[in-house]
Design a protein around this motif. Structure first.
Motif: not given
Length: 821
Positions: A337-340, A353-356, A419-422
């Motif tokens: 999802f991070q690449s998206i 955000a991507v809807v999962t 925070p979550l890094s990429r």
């Protein structure tokens, strides 16, 4: 035996000849190179390249500019263990040698032969200081010989403490960090005195190869280097066995910590950067200047949030424009999802955000910097499909009406503490949190507030997000102010003999004006006409036709002359009657300055934002002059006053540009805008010292509200960067006033009412509300009005038989007859 003696004798003389030749060679090199070597004393005068730092008036860091991040420290501020870690890694015999360590050179050579690499290095710390301060990084014999000579010379002229302090402040440790303190902040987000032993050893491993042993770029190799240093510290008896084992088992905790600002004021930071470069050149980035601005951190933070809330509220009123992207089935199946999300940036608390997944009650999303999250349906009910600025689709009844799996949308949420890094894996995130559906507004805006007595900027924001757009609308966007311009016209009228009771006919009017190139039929916003109207009522009802006739009576030339007197830029204004409706263009900053002149009672102040500039030694090299208001003889304020050593004037006169009585009357008229007119929503502040004016241009292309009390003036604008209609109902009172009110509610919280003191030369007279003349005893509809003494209506003849006890007094304006302004 004789032959052996002769051979020994020959070898002895060859040895002496070699020594002599070597000495002569070295002496020659010394005599050749010595004249070109710098004086060691120069090292104490070298200006370390320290970045430009910008602070608010209450000392909150706003921004840092410069290629090198550096925070100099003294040797006393460096923990002993940190010093020992560097000695173990770089120069364990630092306090024993005299600049060049023969043992160290031999050890480095042995390591190179036995292992194929040099771990501890052959250069001493003194040699590294000589190289870093004076020499190039060329890998040549001449440079190395210079380095040795300088090191020997430095050891003779400088103390060990001075040399090691210079080393810690100059050395490069990767990621723009120059010096030990900067590295502690970059890698661990805290000062060096708070680091653990493991962290200290990690930093000590960086000088040899800041890229190769960088814990961010190569944590595995950095860990090996760190543990080798810890073992060296143990071998040198700097630490005990328990401390060695504990530190060696510690995980790598380094994370990148940028120059973390305590206050978001990016538009002001850029204004300050430009200001500094104009005055100090490129040295502004390197000479360690610290700039203190006029802005207040609380008011600035409030301005940011007020504008963003207003823009998001407008955006939601006009519906949901759909996802910003759609991920493919294969991308969703990969779970990456991070690449998206990588192509999409976060803006001002809005995260891609991507809807999962989608259920009947909510949607599941993976959000940048937040991780897995739940998006409840009640955060989507606003998302009626956008059709046009004036038309929306149906109200959604379930999450599936709004989003689908694979949609890339924007959400609002609170980032996690870490925070979550990429680059982190999804598994590193905690359980799902809650977010709400949002979208990045297309509409833009600006908010500026000033101290009206000095012109100092209290807060400024030039758009929704500086990272989204660097265009500073507060200072660069020239827009039509619409009715926000009318107070300047009405002040001109009051100065030219008009009064709040002057009647102007609100009736249809048609112009065939060659300058307007067409027949012009101006109208009121309501499309209706109201006949003869007092100026007070015309202002708070924002009657366009009254303003046009008023301008015609004053004359274009007289009005332009008066606007110039007020300091209003007329260069982008047409010399025709459309001026009365705000057809000229001004920036939000210029509007705010004009309202500040009204707020302060009629003194000409100029906006400024830099209060002081200090150099790296803490000396003031610039200080904004003190603003002093003056009614006449303003030049005497600066006569006989010494100019400060920094070379800037100590006093900035703010001369009077408007009659204080006219300004006071205008205050009372603009308070009615809030109390009775188009600015009624500002009554929610619950204050009686607020005055202001709305403004809306044709087809609602620009929406304004500007207002003030005697101690604070602010202006808010909302519109599109490329002018276009914002939609029906998007007036100044709808789109801009809420931004202004949200800001002023916090900015004025806890402050006493600030009304302009009533000047001498005013009278309050009871007038007839219909005629604007002094009320007769038998008048039925009366109110009190304020006049300059010379403009008060003439007394009426009183019939001795008539009486009126005032019981029939009333006010068509809804004000109590006893109320004075």
């Amino acid at each position: 035996m004789s032959r052996m003696r002769k051979l020994t004798h020959s070898l002895f003389w060859c040895f002496l000849a070699g020594l002599a030749l070597g000495a002569m060679t070295l002496s020659s090199f010394y005599l050749y190179l010595r004249p070109g070597l710098p004086d060691v004393e120069q090292i104490l005068d070298i200006q370390l390249q320290t970045p430009l730092r910008i602070y608010s008036s209450d000392n909150r860091l706003i921004a840092e500019f410069g290629e090198k991040r550096r925070e100099p420290v003294t040797i006393d501020q460096i923990p002993e263990l940190q010093l020992q870690a560097f000695l173990a890694a770089e120069d364990a015999r630092f306090y024993e040698h005299s600049g060049v360590d023969i043992k160290g050179l031999v050890r480095a050579a042995w390591e190179l032969v036995s292992t194929g690499s040099i771990r501890s290095g052959g250069s001493t710390i003194t040699m590294q200081v000589a190289k870093n301060y004076f020499l190039t990084r060329d890998r040549t014999f001449i440079r190395k010989f210079n380095e040795i000579l300088l090191a020997l010379q430095m050891e003779q002229e400088l103390s060990k403490s001075t040399i090691i302090e210079l080393y810690f402040n100059k050395i490069y440790l990767g990621n723009r960090a120059y010096g030990l303190q900067a590295a502690a902040e970059v890698y661990y987000g805290q000062p060096v005195r708070e680091l653990t032993l493991a962290q200290m050893a990690m930093l000590a491993g960086l000088p040899k190869a800041p890229s190769a042993y960088n814990p961010l770029a190569n944590p595995e190799r950095a860990l090996i280097r760190r543990n080798w240093i810890l073992q060296r510290m143990h071998d040198l008896e700097y630490i005990g066995q328990a401390a060695h084992e504990l530190a060696s088992d510690a995980p790598v905790t380094a994370r990148y910590h940028g120059a973390e600002s305590a206050l978001e004021a990016d538009y002001l930071a850029e204004m300050t950067r430009t200001w500094m470069v104009e005055r100090f050149g490129d040295q502004a980035y390197t000479d360690g200047y610290e700039v203190s601005l006029t802005i207040d951190s609380t008011r600035q933070s409030t301005a940011n949030q007020a504008l963003r809330n207003g823009l998001k509220a407008y955006d939601r009123r006009h519906g949901y424009r759909g996802p910003v992207a759609q991920a493919s089935e294969s991308d969703m199946a990969s779970g990456d999802f991070q690449s998206i999300l990588a192509p999409h940036e976060s803006y001002a608390g809005l995260y891609p955000a991507v809807v999962t997944g989608v259920s009947d009650a909510a949607a599941r999303v993976y959000a940048d910097t937040i991780g897995p999250a739940t998006m409840a349906f009640d955060t989507m009910t606003w998302a009626r499909p956008f059709r046009s600025r004036n038309r929306l689709g149906p109200t959604p009844e379930s999450p599936a009406d709004v989003v689908s799996v694979g949609d890339v949308v924007y959400v609002e949420g609170i980032p996690m503490a870490s925070p979550l890094s990429r680059g982190a894996a999804p598994s590193e995130t905690p359980g799902p949190t809650s977010v709400g559906l949002s979208q990045v507004p297309e509409v833009q805006g600006a908010l500026v507030s000033l101290d009206p007595h000095t012109g100092g900027i209290e807060s400024l924001t030039g758009g929704f997000s500086f990272s989204q757009s660097k265009y500073n609308r507060a200072t660069q966007a020239r827009r039509q102010p619409g009715s926000n311009f009318k107070p300047f016209l009405y002040l001109a009228a009051l100065e030219h003999g008009k009064t709040p009771a002057t009647l102007i006919n609100d009736a249809p009017i048609v112009f065939d004006d060659i300058d307007l190139e067409t027949t012009w039929r101006p109208q009121n916003a309501s499309g209706e006409f109201y006949g003869p109207t007092r100026l007070r009522k015309a202002l708070y009802r924002s009657r366009n036709l009254v303003s046009i006739r008023l301008l015609r009576e004053l004359g274009i030339d007289n009005t332009f002359e008066y606007l110039g007197q007020l300091g209003i830029d007329t260069s982008q204004m047409s010399r025709d009657l459309s001026l009365a409706l705000g057809s000229g263009t001004l920036t939000p900053m210029e509007i705010a300055r004009g309202f500040a002149v009204i707020a302060n009672g009629g003194y000409n102040v100029s906006p400024y934002f830099v209060q002081t500039v200090r150099n790296s030694d803490g000396d003031v090299v610039y200080e904004a002059p003190a603003v002093v208001t003056c009614d006449d003889n303003c030049e005497q304020l600066t006569e006989g006053r010494p100019t400060p050593a920094v070379g800037f004037p100590a006093i900035q006169p703010a001369p009077r540009v408007a009659d204080e009585r006219s300004v006071y009357i205008l205050h009372s008229m603009m308070k009615d805008v809030v109390r009775l007119g188009t600015g009624r929503r500002a009554r929610a502040l619950g204050r009686d010292d607020i005055a202001g004016k709305t403004g809306t241009t044709n087809q609602q292309r620009d929406a304004w509200f500007s207002g003030f009390n005697h101690n604070l003036a602010a202006s808010a604008w909302v519109g599109f960067d490329q002018p276009q209609p914002m939609g029906r109902g998007e007036y100044g009172a709808t789109a801009a006033l809420p931004v202004w009110a949200d800001y002023m509610e916090v900015a004025l919280a806890g402050t006493e009412p600030a009304n302009m003191p009533r000047p001498n030369g005013l009278v309050t007279v009871k007038i007839d509300a219909e005629t604007g003349k002094r009320a007769r005893p038998d008048s039925k509809n009366t109110l009190f009005e304020i006049f300059r003494t010379e403009n008060a209506p003439e007394p009426v003849d009183i019939d001795a038989t008539a009486s009126n006890d005032g019981s029939n007094d009333s006010s068509s304006d809804g004000q109590m007859p006893q109320q004075l302004f």
